[in-house]
Each structure stands twice: as structure tokens, then as C-alpha cells.
Design an enzyme around this catalytic site. Structure first.
Site, PDB file in Angstrom:
ATOM      1  N   GLU A   3       9.572  13.567  26.115  1.00 53.30           N
ATOM      2  CA  GLU A   3      10.278  14.444  27.062  1.00 53.30           C
ATOM      3  C   GLU A   3      12.001  14.380  26.641  1.00 53.30           C
ATOM      4  O   GLU A   3      12.424  15.394  26.648  1.00 53.30           O
ATOM      5  CB  GLU A   3      10.107  13.955  28.384  1.00 53.30           C
ATOM      6  CG  GLU A   3      10.281  15.163  29.390  1.00 53.30           C
ATOM      7  CD  GLU A   3       9.769  14.639  30.897  1.00 53.30           C
ATOM      8  OE1 GLU A   3       8.646  14.278  31.117  1.00 53.30           O
ATOM      9  OE2 GLU A   3      11.130  14.408  31.477  1.00 53.30           O
TER      10      GLU A   3
ATOM     11  N   LYS B  75       8.149  -9.389  26.305  1.00 55.54           N
ATOM     12  CA  LYS B  75       7.281  -8.475  26.442  1.00 55.54           C
ATOM     13  C   LYS B  75       5.956  -8.848  27.274  1.00 55.54           C
ATOM     14  O   LYS B  75       5.548  -8.399  28.250  1.00 55.54           O
ATOM     15  CB  LYS B  75       6.903  -7.686  25.054  1.00 55.54           C
ATOM     16  CG  LYS B  75       6.130  -6.522  25.289  1.00 55.54           C
ATOM     17  CD  LYS B  75       6.120  -5.789  23.873  1.00 55.54           C
ATOM     18  CE  LYS B  75       5.474  -4.319  23.984  1.00 55.54           C
ATOM     19  NZ  LYS B  75       5.333  -3.784  22.896  1.00 55.54           N
TER      20      LYS B  75
ATOM     21  N   ARG C 174       8.201   0.642   9.439  1.00 59.82           N
ATOM     22  CA  ARG C 174       8.861   1.867   9.657  1.00 59.82           C
ATOM     23  C   ARG C 174       9.170   2.689   8.261  1.00 59.82           C
ATOM     24  O   ARG C 174       9.608   2.327   7.482  1.00 59.82           O
ATOM     25  CB  ARG C 174      10.369   1.981  10.366  1.00 59.82           C
ATOM     26  CG  ARG C 174      10.804   3.399  11.095  1.00 59.82           C
ATOM     27  CD  ARG C 174      11.952   3.116  11.695  1.00 59.82           C
ATOM     28  NE  ARG C 174      11.701   2.797  13.018  1.00 59.82           N
ATOM     29  CZ  ARG C 174      12.824   1.966  13.756  1.00 59.82           C
ATOM     30  NH1 ARG C 174      13.853   1.708  13.383  1.00 59.82           N
ATOM     31  NH2 ARG C 174      12.312   1.603  15.093  1.00 59.82           N
TER      32      ARG C 174
ATOM     33  N   LYS D 143       0.794  -1.292  -0.030  1.00 59.04           N
ATOM     34  CA  LYS D 143      -0.030  -0.096  -0.052  1.00 59.04           C
ATOM     35  C   LYS D 143       0.888   1.203  -0.056  1.00 59.04           C
ATOM     36  O   LYS D 143       0.624   2.363  -0.661  1.00 59.04           O
ATOM     37  CB  LYS D 143      -0.974  -0.010   1.123  1.00 59.04           C
ATOM     38  CG  LYS D 143      -2.043  -0.959   1.092  1.00 59.04           C
ATOM     39  CD  LYS D 143      -2.835  -0.843   2.467  1.00 59.04           C
ATOM     40  CE  LYS D 143      -4.044  -1.806   2.430  1.00 59.04           C
ATOM     41  NZ  LYS D 143      -5.231  -1.267   1.443  1.00 59.04           N
ATOM     42  N   LEU D 144       1.943   1.092   0.841  1.00 55.70           N
ATOM     43  CA  LEU D 144       2.702   2.387   0.985  1.00 55.70           C
ATOM     44  C   LEU D 144       3.593   2.621  -0.396  1.00 55.70           C
ATOM     45  O   LEU D 144       3.769   3.657  -0.960  1.00 55.70           O
ATOM     46  CB  LEU D 144       3.894   2.179   2.125  1.00 55.70           C
ATOM     47  CG  LEU D 144       3.314   2.338   3.546  1.00 55.70           C
ATOM     48  CD1 LEU D 144       4.033   1.753   4.394  1.00 55.70           C
ATOM     49  CD2 LEU D 144       2.794   3.698   3.716  1.00 55.70           C
TER      50      LEU D 144
ATOM     51  N   GLU E 257      19.866   7.462  19.355  1.00 57.76           N
ATOM     52  CA  GLU E 257      19.565   7.473  20.631  1.00 57.76           C
ATOM     53  C   GLU E 257      19.335   6.340  21.352  1.00 57.76           C
ATOM     54  O   GLU E 257      19.787   5.894  22.386  1.00 57.76           O
ATOM     55  CB  GLU E 257      18.476   8.485  20.653  1.00 57.76           C
ATOM     56  CG  GLU E 257      17.974   8.816  22.166  1.00 57.76           C
ATOM     57  CD  GLU E 257      16.859   7.676  22.894  1.00 57.76           C
ATOM     58  OE1 GLU E 257      16.508   7.985  24.049  1.00 57.76           O
ATOM     59  OE2 GLU E 257      16.380   6.969  21.813  1.00 57.76           O
TER      60      GLU E 257
ATOM     61  N   GLU F 145       2.054  -2.248  13.628  1.00 56.89           N
ATOM     62  CA  GLU F 145       2.487  -0.950  14.035  1.00 56.89           C
ATOM     63  C   GLU F 145       3.342  -0.258  13.104  1.00 56.89           C
ATOM     64  O   GLU F 145       4.072  -0.866  12.395  1.00 56.89           O
ATOM     65  CB  GLU F 145       3.424  -1.354  15.469  1.00 56.89           C
ATOM     66  CG  GLU F 145       3.782   0.223  16.101  1.00 56.89           C
ATOM     67  CD  GLU F 145       4.695   0.243  17.207  1.00 56.89           C
ATOM     68  OE1 GLU F 145       4.158   0.276  18.403  1.00 56.89           O
ATOM     69  OE2 GLU F 145       5.789   0.321  17.098  1.00 56.89           O
TER      70      GLU F 145
ATOM     71  N   ARG G 254      10.048  -5.267  10.330  1.00 60.30           N
ATOM     72  CA  ARG G 254      10.461  -6.277  10.968  1.00 60.30           C
ATOM     73  C   ARG G 254       9.370  -7.220  11.789  1.00 60.30           C
ATOM     74  O   ARG G 254       8.254  -6.472  12.152  1.00 60.30           O
ATOM     75  CB  ARG G 254      11.603  -5.997  12.209  1.00 60.30           C
ATOM     76  CG  ARG G 254      10.767  -5.160  13.427  1.00 60.30           C
ATOM     77  CD  ARG G 254      10.832  -6.056  14.771  1.00 60.30           C
ATOM     78  NE  ARG G 254      10.114  -5.141  15.781  1.00 60.30           N
ATOM     79  CZ  ARG G 254       8.888  -5.189  15.912  1.00 60.30           C
ATOM     80  NH1 ARG G 254       8.015  -5.542  15.080  1.00 60.30           N
ATOM     81  NH2 ARG G 254       8.484  -4.404  16.957  1.00 60.30           N
TER      82      ARG G 254
HETATM   83  P1  GTP Z   1       5.365  -0.532  24.400  1.00 62.53           P
HETATM   84  O1  GTP Z   1       4.972  -1.434  25.335  1.00 62.53           O
HETATM   85  O2  GTP Z   1       7.044  -0.718  24.212  1.00 62.53           O
HETATM   86  O3  GTP Z   1       4.816  -0.743  22.899  1.00 62.53           O
HETATM   87  O4  GTP Z   1       5.142   0.788  24.887  1.00 62.53           O
HETATM   88  P2  GTP Z   1       4.579   2.079  24.264  1.00 62.53           P
HETATM   89  O5  GTP Z   1       3.310   1.535  23.366  1.00 62.53           O
HETATM   90  O6  GTP Z   1       4.232   2.965  25.424  1.00 62.53           O
HETATM   91  O7  GTP Z   1       5.605   2.825  23.215  1.00 62.53           O
HETATM   92  P3  GTP Z   1       5.293   3.647  22.053  1.00 62.53           P
HETATM   93  O8  GTP Z   1       4.360   3.263  21.170  1.00 62.53           O
HETATM   94  O9  GTP Z   1       5.577   5.044  22.465  1.00 62.53           O
HETATM   95  O10 GTP Z   1       6.626   3.331  21.139  1.00 62.53           O
HETATM   96  C1  GTP Z   1       7.085   2.103  20.844  1.00 62.53           C
HETATM   97  C2  GTP Z   1       8.094   1.971  19.811  1.00 62.53           C
HETATM   98  O11 GTP Z   1       8.387   3.470  19.455  1.00 62.53           O
HETATM   99  C3  GTP Z   1       9.593   1.544  20.492  1.00 62.53           C
HETATM  100  O12 GTP Z   1       9.406   0.205  20.358  1.00 62.53           O
HETATM  101  C4  GTP Z   1      10.859   2.279  19.726  1.00 62.53           C
HETATM  102  O13 GTP Z   1      10.694   1.628  18.486  1.00 62.53           O
HETATM  103  C5  GTP Z   1      10.029   3.553  19.359  1.00 62.53           C
HETATM  104  N1  GTP Z   1      10.318   4.656  20.366  1.00 62.53           N
HETATM  105  C6  GTP Z   1       9.330   5.016  21.430  1.00 62.53           C
HETATM  106  N2  GTP Z   1      10.187   6.038  22.192  1.00 62.53           N
HETATM  107  C7  GTP Z   1      11.356   6.277  21.861  1.00 62.53           C
HETATM  108  C8  GTP Z   1      12.669   6.678  22.170  1.00 62.53           C
HETATM  109  O14 GTP Z   1      12.327   7.523  23.332  1.00 62.53           O
HETATM  110  N3  GTP Z   1      13.642   6.583  21.717  1.00 62.53           N
HETATM  111  C9  GTP Z   1      13.664   5.764  20.492  1.00 62.53           C
HETATM  112  N4  GTP Z   1      14.984   5.690  19.755  1.00 62.53           N
HETATM  113  N5  GTP Z   1      12.533   5.036  20.038  1.00 62.53           N
HETATM  114  C10 GTP Z   1      11.623   5.306  20.762  1.00 62.53           C
HETATM  115 MG    MG Z   2       3.473   0.373  21.854  1.00 60.43          MG
END
Ligand code: GTP
Ligand code: MG
Length: 232
Positions: A142, A82, A106, A49-50, A183, A168, A72
Site C-alpha cells: 500500500e 524478532k 538482496r 549461483k547468482l 523510505e 530470504e 547480511r
Molecule cells: P517479517 O516478519 O519482518 O519477515 O515480515 P513479513 O514476512 O511480513 O515481511 P516481508 O516479507 O513482506 O518483508 C520483509 C523485508 O522486506 C523487510 O525486512 C524489508 O527489508 C523489506 N520490506 C518490506 N516492506 C517494506 C517497506 O514497506 N519498505 C521498505 N523499505 N522495505 C520493506
Molecule cells: Mg518475512
């Protein structure tokens, strides 16, 4: 990835289990592989689709919004980690109900405005259901992390039924991806929590990158407008 045939070659009689347990393990393994196939199919659907959207933009506007796509399938080890971390039931139905990031895509965009264009066009498609949207661009984390996160469900048409599979999708610019990748590596390397000073410096980098994204976007806009004037 471990293939089904590799798993079947493990000699179950060596494991000192009774017949019933052997059969159950084979059924569990088959079920798990089937589930992984569904998530793989969902990744393929989203990628296609993308790619189609990107090609359409190229033809219509002479611009590719997508720089590249990464994807992935979460490894069995990460899935287990998890589930344990979140204190969830360890079963396939638990994975289906609770983990929304087994299939991950991604999308790295060229310019900041490409992110919403791609996201909205994808969400607008009839067969896509939006489950969750987290806009870390309007509201950065943050630490400075920015990206648009979507969880969507896509139907996979099987011989006997249709299954809706969650994927996702993280959408970000090249600059946001540069910051997030480094990071992530730094966090991983340092093992323990990083100092407040380093945290601040990383945040400053994120701010500079936001400025760069805006400036590159504006330059691109001005060039595009200039080109339009020449051709009209
Ligand atoms: P999960 O339980 O891991 O799904 O936590 P969440 O649902 O609160 O996480 P969120 O959806 O905010 O982020 C999930 C994904 O985003 C991570 O697995 C990373 O790939 C990416 N991500 C989120 N925050 C950061 C960050 O501070 N730094 C980096 N490098 N990647 C991030
Ligand atoms: Mg998540």
C-alpha cells in the site's frame, strides 16, 4: 562479528556460575556459532549461483542482469528481537523453524524484466526448494514498496550430513532499491508515524519510479532490437 575466540576469552568463572552452567553456556555458544556458519554457507551458495547466472547472461546475451548483490546475516540482537516480537520460543530450534530471514540476499537488477529472469532461473535449479514467493511488483504494498521476495532452501553439504538452510532473497531494480532505501531511512528517522500527506508523497515517488523503470526497460529493448538488426 564476535568471533568464537573472543567469546572463549570471556572468563566464565567471573560470572559466578556453577560448573554445570559454565559447560552449558559453552555448548550454547558453540551451537550458536555453528548455526551462524550454516547460514553464512547458504549465503555463499546463493551468491555464487547468482554470479554464475549473471556471467552466463553476459556471455550469451551481452547483458548483465545483475547490477550488484548485497547480503547480511541477521545479528543475534535482531534475532532475539524478532523472536520476542512474535512471541516465539527463544531457542536455536525455534530460530531454524520460525525465522526465514536469518540469511538475507538482496539482488539489485538493472531492468525490470531481469528480475523474473533471475528468479525463475534460480528457482529452476535442482537443488533449490522454493518455500515462499511474494510478488510485491505485480502487487505493490500500500505504501508503494515494490520487490520480488523469495524464500528458498539450499542444501549445505557437511562432513556427516546435509542441511537445508532457508535464505530470504529480495530482487528489485536499481530504482526500486533507491525508493526502498530512502523510505526505510525516513521511517527510521521520523520515529513516530509519518503524516498522511507525507505518506501520499512517498507513494507518488514510488509511482514515478515505476514509470521510470518501464521507460528505461523500453529504451533498452529498442536499443537491443536495433543492435540485433545490425548484426543479422
Ligand atoms: P517479517 O516478519 O519482518 O519477515 O515480515 P513479513 O514476512 O511480513 O515481511 P516481508 O516479507 O513482506 O518483508 C520483509 C523485508 O522486506 C523487510 O525486512 C524489508 O527489508 C523489506 N520490506 C518490506 N516492506 C517494506 C517497506 O514497506 N519498505 C521498505 N523499505 N522495505 C520493506
Ligand atoms: Mg518475512
Amino acid at each position: 562479528m564476535m568471533e568464537f575466540n573472543d567469546i572463549m576469552q570471556i572468563n566464565l568463572t567471573d560470572l559466578d556460575l556453577d560448573v554445570y552452567e559454565n559447560l552449558k553456556i559453552v555448548e550454547d555458544v558453540k551451537g550458536f556459532i555453528r548455526q551462524q556458519q550454516l547460514y553464512n554457507a547458504a549465503i555463499k551458495e546463493i551468491r555464487t549461483k547468482l554470479e554464475i547466472l549473471d556471467e552466463e547472461f553476459q556471455v550469451q546475451y551481452d547483458h548483465n542482469p545483475i547490477h550488484h548483490i548485497e547480503y547480511r546475516l541477521k545479528s543475534p540482537k535482531s534475532i532475539l528481537q524478532k523472536l520476542k516480537k512474535k512471541d516465539l520460543d527463544i531457542s536455536m530450534s525455534s530460530v531454524r523453524e520460525n525465522l526465514m530471514d536469518v540469511a538475507g540476499v538482496r539482488v539489485i537488477c538493472n531492468y525490470i524484466d531481469d528480475i523474473n529472469s533471475i528468479a525463475n532461473l534460480l528457482i529452476g535449479q535442482d537443488d533449490i526448494t522454493l518455500i515462499e514467493k511474494r510478488d510485491y511488483i505485480t502487487h505493490p504494498k500500500e505504501n508503494g514498496y515494490r520487490s520480488l521476495h523469495l524464500i528458498v532452501a539450499v542444501p549445505i553439504f557437511l562432513a556427516e550430513k546435509t542441511e537445508k538452510i532457508p535464505v530470504e532473497i529480495q530482487i528489485r531494480t536499481i530504482a526500486m532499491d533507491f525508493w526502498a532505501s530512502l523510505e526505510h531511512q525516513l521511517k527510521y528517522k521520523s520515529r513516530e508515524d509519518i503524516s498522511e500527506e507525507l505518506r501520499q508523497r512517498l507513494k507518488n515517488c514510488a509511482d514515478s519510479i515505476t514509470q521510470l523503470d518501464m521507460e528505461m526497460y523500453e529504451i533498452h529493448q529498442e536499443i537491443a532490437v536495433g543492435k540485433d538488426r545490425q548484426t543479422s
